[in-house]
Design an enzyme around this catalytic site. Structure first.
Site, PDB file in Angstrom:
ATOM      1  N   SER A  42       0.856  -1.179   0.000  1.00  0.00           N
ATOM      2  CA  SER A  42       0.000   0.000   0.000  1.00  0.00           C
ATOM      3  C   SER A  42       0.902   1.243   0.000  1.00  0.00           C
ATOM      4  O   SER A  42       2.098   1.132   0.192  1.00  0.00           O
ATOM      5  CB  SER A  42      -0.920  -0.015   1.218  1.00  0.00           C
ATOM      6  N   GLY A  98       6.351  -0.150  -0.661  1.00  0.00           N
ATOM      7  CA  GLY A  98       7.151   1.050  -0.436  1.00  0.00           C
ATOM      8  C   GLY A  98       7.707   1.046   0.977  1.00  0.00           C
ATOM      9  O   GLY A  98       7.551   0.079   1.725  1.00  0.00           O
ATOM     10  N   ALA A  99       8.353   2.135   1.354  1.00  0.00           N
ATOM     11  CA  ALA A  99       8.876   2.275   2.727  1.00  0.00           C
ATOM     12  C   ALA A  99       9.008   3.759   3.044  1.00  0.00           C
ATOM     13  O   ALA A  99       9.100   4.597   2.143  1.00  0.00           O
ATOM     14  CB  ALA A  99      10.229   1.586   2.857  1.00  0.00           C
ATOM     15  N   LYS A 110       7.987   1.286   8.004  1.00  0.00           N
ATOM     16  CA  LYS A 110       6.836   1.394   7.118  1.00  0.00           C
ATOM     17  C   LYS A 110       5.617   1.792   7.950  1.00  0.00           C
ATOM     18  O   LYS A 110       5.632   1.712   9.169  1.00  0.00           O
ATOM     19  CB  LYS A 110       6.554   0.038   6.443  1.00  0.00           C
ATOM     20  N   GLY A 113       0.962   4.979   5.957  1.00  0.00           N
ATOM     21  CA  GLY A 113      -0.411   4.790   5.494  1.00  0.00           C
ATOM     22  C   GLY A 113      -1.241   3.891   6.391  1.00  0.00           C
ATOM     23  O   GLY A 113      -2.433   3.695   6.135  1.00  0.00           O
ATOM     24  N   GLU A 119       0.683  -5.530   5.474  1.00  0.00           N
ATOM     25  CA  GLU A 119       1.879  -5.478   4.617  1.00  0.00           C
ATOM     26  C   GLU A 119       2.938  -6.459   5.113  1.00  0.00           C
ATOM     27  O   GLU A 119       3.592  -7.136   4.321  1.00  0.00           O
ATOM     28  CB  GLU A 119       2.453  -4.057   4.594  1.00  0.00           C
ATOM     29  N   LYS A 137      14.147   8.289   0.804  1.00  0.00           N
ATOM     30  CA  LYS A 137      13.809   7.326   1.860  1.00  0.00           C
ATOM     31  C   LYS A 137      15.044   6.756   2.568  1.00  0.00           C
ATOM     32  O   LYS A 137      14.906   6.079   3.589  1.00  0.00           O
ATOM     33  CB  LYS A 137      12.986   6.170   1.279  1.00  0.00           C
TER      34      LYS A 137
HETATM   35  C1  5RP Z   1       1.925   2.271   3.944  1.00  0.00           C
HETATM   36  C2  5RP Z   1       3.397   2.179   3.765  1.00  0.00           C
HETATM   37  C3  5RP Z   1       4.002   2.823   2.549  1.00  0.00           C
HETATM   38  O1  5RP Z   1       4.613   1.838   1.792  1.00  0.00           O
HETATM   39  C4  5RP Z   1       5.007   3.870   2.971  1.00  0.00           C
HETATM   40  O2  5RP Z   1       4.372   4.778   3.835  1.00  0.00           O
HETATM   41  C5  5RP Z   1       5.573   4.605   1.752  1.00  0.00           C
HETATM   42  O3  5RP Z   1       4.559   5.370   1.175  1.00  0.00           O
HETATM   43  P1  5RP Z   1       4.723   6.105  -0.227  1.00  0.00           P
HETATM   44  O4  5RP Z   1       4.986   5.054  -1.247  1.00  0.00           O
HETATM   45  O5  5RP Z   1       3.400   6.809  -0.424  1.00  0.00           O
HETATM   46  O6  5RP Z   1       5.876   7.080  -0.117  1.00  0.00           O
HETATM   47  O7  5RP Z   1       4.116   1.602   4.549  1.00  0.00           O
HETATM   48  O8  5RP Z   1       1.509   1.640   5.135  1.00  0.00           O
END
Ligand code: 5RP
Length: 237
Positions: A42, A98-99, A110, A113, A119, A137
């Protein structure tokens, strides 16, 4: 009649560093092969990778099955015509996610979101794991920019706060919701608390030790600290 949620997927809000995220999204999507089960993270980077995956599936004529990590991503998969299964029905051949932070040992924070528990389930189940990041990141030490999110059983918020204050000397706080009173409630019905990992915490605990400690703290159902996983980082650098 059309289901109201099945529409062209759009990310709600602005995507930071979008060009860089699109670049890694295209790279990971190009790995997809016919018949694979793929775990879908996500967050905005995973969203872009899902769009790229759907494009490749349609363009090349592949059949893939997705294991989504949130309601939102499940809805986007459906809107894009990609079949989904839960972990009960399929184990991912590989996954992408993502992270928020990546340290030099490829430990991760992580969960900006709020989807980190599902995840982590999909991440752990996948046979191969790809983390998609733009250069912003990378950190020298975890906790530089983000707190570690914890999913906590609602009745246990005081217990978890006091336990971690005693054990770590850092006091987790309930993440306030936007659009409702009180804290953020997860898809599993937990409350999100954010724990700042201070220099003192990381001097006393390796990321793996800290992840184990959090996992063993009564009242915590999962944390956004991903430590010790075998994974590949794809970045735009
Ligand atoms: C959601 C996550 C996302 O992977 C992390 O926050 C990175 O977000 P984005 O790709 O919007 O930069 O862990 O729970």
């Amino acid at each position: 009649m059309e289901w109201s949620h099945v529409r062209a997927p759009q990310w709600p809000g602005t995507i930071s560093n979008e060009a860089a995220k699109r670049q890694v999204a295209e790279r990971v999507a190009s790995r997809a092969a016919d018949g694979e089960v793929i775990g879908i993270g996500s967050g905005s980077t995973s969203f872009l990778a899902l769009l790229a995956l759907a494009d490749r599936v349609q363009g090349v004529g592949l059949a893939v099955t997705c294991v989504p990590t949130s309601h939102e991503i499940a809805g986007y998969c459906t809107a894009l015509g990609l079949p989904t299964v839960s972990l009960l029905a399929g184990r991912p051949d590989w996954c992408f996610d993502g992270a928020d932070e990546v340290d030099p040992e490829r430990n991760l924070i992580k969960g900006r979101g709020g989807a980190f528990v599902r995840e982590k389930l999909v991440f752990a189940a996948a046979r191969q794991r790809f983390i998609l990041v733009d250069d912003s990141k990378f950190v020298t030490r975890l906790g530089e920019r983000f707190a570690v999110p914890l999913e906590v059983i609602p009745e246990a918020v005081n217990l978890v706060r006091d336990t971690l204050a005693d054990v770590l000397g850092s006091v987790p706080t309930i993440r306030p919701a936007g659009g409702k009173d009180g804290g953020v409630i997860t898809e599993q019905g937990g409350i999100i608390m954010d724990l700042h990992v201070t220099e003192a915490v990381l001097d006393a605990h390796t990321p793996t030790d800290l992840a184990v400690l959090l996992d063993h703290t009564v009242g915590i159902t999962g944390s956004g600290l991903f430590a010790g996983f075998d994974l590949e980082v794809l970045s735009d650098s």
